[in-house]
Design a protein around this motif. Structure first.
Motif, PDB file in Angstrom:
ATOM      1  N   UNK A 125       0.797  -1.226   0.000  1.00 41.11           N
ATOM      2  CA  UNK A 125       0.000   0.000   0.000  1.00 41.11           C
ATOM      3  C   UNK A 125       0.831   1.279   0.000  1.00 41.11           C
ATOM      4  N   UNK A 126       1.951   1.257   0.709  1.00 42.30           N
ATOM      5  CA  UNK A 126       2.705   2.497   0.908  1.00 42.30           C
ATOM      6  C   UNK A 126       4.033   2.545   0.164  1.00 42.30           C
ATOM      7  N   UNK A 127       4.586   1.407  -0.202  1.00 39.54           N
ATOM      8  CA  UNK A 127       5.890   1.386  -0.868  1.00 39.54           C
ATOM      9  C   UNK A 127       5.812   1.943  -2.275  1.00 39.54           C
ATOM     10  N   UNK A 128       6.816   2.720  -2.631  1.00 34.32           N
ATOM     11  CA  UNK A 128       6.866   3.323  -3.966  1.00 34.32           C
ATOM     12  C   UNK A 128       7.862   2.614  -4.884  1.00 34.32           C
ATOM     13  N   UNK A 129       8.853   1.961  -4.328  1.00 33.92           N
ATOM     14  CA  UNK A 129       9.849   1.261  -5.123  1.00 33.92           C
ATOM     15  C   UNK A 129      10.019  -0.170  -4.654  1.00 33.92           C
ATOM     16  N   UNK A 130      11.094  -0.776  -5.083  1.00 32.97           N
ATOM     17  CA  UNK A 130      11.389  -2.147  -4.650  1.00 32.97           C
ATOM     18  C   UNK A 130      11.657  -2.186  -3.147  1.00 32.97           C
ATOM     19  N   UNK A 131      11.066  -3.189  -2.473  1.00 29.97           N
ATOM     20  CA  UNK A 131      11.286  -3.399  -1.041  1.00 29.97           C
ATOM     21  C   UNK A 131      11.440  -4.903  -0.814  1.00 29.97           C
ATOM     22  N   UNK A 132      12.514  -5.296  -0.147  1.00 28.26           N
ATOM     23  CA  UNK A 132      12.724  -6.704   0.193  1.00 28.26           C
ATOM     24  C   UNK A 132      12.829  -6.821   1.711  1.00 28.26           C
ATOM     25  N   UNK A 133      12.501  -7.999   2.221  1.00 28.42           N
ATOM     26  CA  UNK A 133      12.646  -8.254   3.656  1.00 28.42           C
ATOM     27  C   UNK A 133      13.019  -9.710   3.865  1.00 28.42           C
ATOM     28  N   UNK A 134      13.909  -9.948   4.809  1.00 27.52           N
ATOM     29  CA  UNK A 134      14.274 -11.289   5.255  1.00 27.52           C
ATOM     30  C   UNK A 134      14.285 -11.258   6.778  1.00 27.52           C
ATOM     31  N   UNK A 135      13.529 -12.174   7.390  1.00 29.96           N
ATOM     32  CA  UNK A 135      13.475 -12.207   8.862  1.00 29.96           C
ATOM     33  C   UNK A 135      13.903 -13.581   9.357  1.00 29.96           C
ATOM     34  N   UNK A 136      14.768 -13.571  10.361  1.00 33.80           N
ATOM     35  CA  UNK A 136      15.160 -14.802  11.048  1.00 33.80           C
ATOM     36  C   UNK A 136      14.964 -14.555  12.542  1.00 33.80           C
ATOM     37  N   UNK A 137      13.883 -15.135  13.082  1.00 37.29           N
ATOM     38  CA  UNK A 137      13.492 -14.876  14.480  1.00 37.29           C
ATOM     39  C   UNK A 137      13.259 -13.375  14.653  1.00 37.29           C
ATOM     40  N   UNK A 138      13.898 -12.755  15.648  1.00 38.49           N
ATOM     41  CA  UNK A 138      13.662 -11.330  15.894  1.00 38.49           C
ATOM     42  C   UNK A 138      14.672 -10.449  15.176  1.00 38.49           C
ATOM     43  N   UNK A 139      15.517 -11.033  14.349  1.00 40.06           N
ATOM     44  CA  UNK A 139      16.529 -10.284  13.604  1.00 40.06           C
ATOM     45  C   UNK A 139      16.075 -10.215  12.148  1.00 40.06           C
ATOM     46  N   UNK A 140      15.885  -9.001  11.618  1.00 33.19           N
ATOM     47  CA  UNK A 140      15.402  -8.889  10.252  1.00 33.19           C
ATOM     48  C   UNK A 140      16.078  -7.730   9.528  1.00 33.19           C
ATOM     49  N   UNK A 141      16.166  -7.889   8.205  1.00 33.78           N
ATOM     50  CA  UNK A 141      16.820  -6.910   7.336  1.00 33.78           C
ATOM     51  C   UNK A 141      15.866  -6.566   6.204  1.00 33.78           C
ATOM     52  N   UNK A 142      15.758  -5.280   5.914  1.00 38.72           N
ATOM     53  CA  UNK A 142      14.941  -4.816   4.797  1.00 38.72           C
ATOM     54  C   UNK A 142      15.804  -4.030   3.823  1.00 38.72           C
ATOM     55  N   UNK A 143      15.487  -4.123   2.546  1.00 36.32           N
ATOM     56  CA  UNK A 143      16.162  -3.336   1.519  1.00 36.32           C
ATOM     57  C   UNK A 143      15.162  -2.445   0.808  1.00 36.32           C
ATOM     58  N   UNK A 144      15.538  -1.198   0.550  1.00 39.66           N
ATOM     59  CA  UNK A 144      14.638  -0.223  -0.075  1.00 39.66           C
ATOM     60  C   UNK A 144      15.304   0.400  -1.294  1.00 39.66           C
ATOM     61  N   UNK A 145      14.497   0.695  -2.278  1.00 39.05           N
ATOM     62  CA  UNK A 145      14.999   1.418  -3.443  1.00 39.05           C
ATOM     63  C   UNK A 145      15.098   2.913  -3.149  1.00 39.05           C
ATOM     64  N   UNK A 146      14.118   3.437  -2.410  1.00 40.72           N
ATOM     65  CA  UNK A 146      14.053   4.877  -2.150  1.00 40.72           C
ATOM     66  C   UNK A 146      14.272   5.176  -0.668  1.00 40.72           C
ATOM     67  N   UNK A 147      15.014   6.232  -0.404  1.00 34.77           N
ATOM     68  CA  UNK A 147      15.275   6.638   0.976  1.00 34.77           C
ATOM     69  C   UNK A 147      13.987   7.059   1.673  1.00 34.77           C
TER      70      UNK A 147
END
Length: 334
Positions: A125-147
């Motif tokens: 709904x809110x993302x304007x560009x590419x967004x990725x996410x990987x979660x392992x338990x409570x540790x997660x990383x997201x990647x964004x195209x736009x700041x």
């Protein structure tokens, strides 16, 4: 319960799930950063997650799928069981004790409703560009195209977690410029130095270039993990000081093979060599303490190392290869 929730959990959740492991999460993250338009990375960590899970919210989440009141009462009793310290029982009003069999599943259930479903909705709904996410338990990383997406998401994430009495660990949560174009963007903006790095599941991720000049995601063993393991081996060698050399060699060989089995990823050969070298030196010092009459020299030590300590080697394929096989090349890494 595992069978029930496996049909609900989302694809970017990897921790404590059957048929999934840390290297599957690492592969997904590497493919996402390499193949998608990722310019910013949010490295996030929830503060004391297992110790701050709200029992009320957790039971509400479970009630969405589990209607059997007996199972719900059993879970509530287990959550309130408390812990034993020096023979005294301490009741627990929040949190899920780590190490228990059901604890990882309950943690995944909590994060599925509190985080995963919301992230999927926010991205659509809110993302304007590419967004990725990987979660392992409570540790997660997201990647964004736009700041702008990254900053808005981080602001909304604080509000979302606060609703469930959770909060981000501010010292371990960082938003940094990272990806294929990070180095060029640094140069355009006059920023000196290489792009920042981040840690995930024991590996430090860095922006680099291959010999042909293409972007290369460089991954190597976290320095803190490597040093901690060397210290652990040093202490164990002191305990085994007077054991036969054959016994020590077999044990150290097993330790090295186990280390390679996890950290033996492409681009990490130098860190593996450093680890083997450190283990060899610590073993050498330990053996020289055994007797003053017959000092061990490096010539004999080198023969012992060649006999008992396996050489560093890469045991894992490139992330793109394994990820394509696991997903039949159909996953968009979203």
């Amino acid at each position: 319960m595992n069978a029930i929730y496996e049909s609900d959990f989302l694809g970017f959740s990897y921790g404590f799930r059957p048929g999934r492991g840390a290297h599957d999460a690492l592969d997904a993250l590497a493919v996402g950063i390499t193949d998608r338009k990722v310019n910013w990375v949010l490295d996030a960590d929830i503060r004391g997650f297992f110790d701050t899970i709200d029992h009320g919210w957790l039971i509400k989440f479970i009630e969405h799928r589990i209607a059997d009141r007996r199972v719900l009462r059993l879970i509530q009793k287990w959550l309130r069981a408390g812990v034993m310290e020096q023979g005294r029982r301490t009741p627990t009003d929040v949190g899920s004790p780590q190490g228990a069999t059901v604890s990882p599943l309950l943690a995944n259930i909590c994060l599925h409703y509190a985080l995963d479903l919301w992230v999927r909705q926010w991205r659509q709904r809110s993302g304007r560009g590419d967004i990725i996410i990987v979660r392992y338990a409570d540790d997660f990383v997201l990647g964004f195209q736009h700041h702008l997406d990254a900053t808005r998401f981080l602001r909304d994430l604080h509000e979302r977690l606060a609703r469930f009495r959770l909060e981000l660990h501010l010292d371990k949560t960082r938003l940094l410029r990272f990806g294929r174009f990070a180095a060029a963007q640094h140069k355009e903006k006059g920023i000196s130095g290489a792009p920042q790095t981040f840690n995930f599941l024991g590996l430090t991720h860095c922006c680099s270039r291959s010999k042909s000049g293409l972007f290369l995601l460089l991954r190597h063993t976290m320095r803190s993990r490597l040093l901690a393991k060397v210290r652990e081996i040093t202490l164990e060698l002191r305990r085994r000081l007077h054991e036969p050399i054959v016994s020590q060699g077999k044990w150290l060989g097993a330790v090295l093979r186990g280390h390679y089995a996890y950290y033996g990823v492409p681009t990490n050969i130098e860190a593996l060599d450093v680890f083997r070298s450190e283990v060899t030196h610590r073993w050498f010092k330990s053996l020289r303490r055994r007797s003053q009459r017959r000092r061990l020299n490096w010539t004999r030590m080198d023969r012992l190392a060649q006999q008992w300590l396996p050489r560093a080697r890469i045991v894992h394929p490139w992330p793109q290869q394994r990820f394509a096989v696991r997903t039949r090349d159909k996953s968009p890494v979203r």
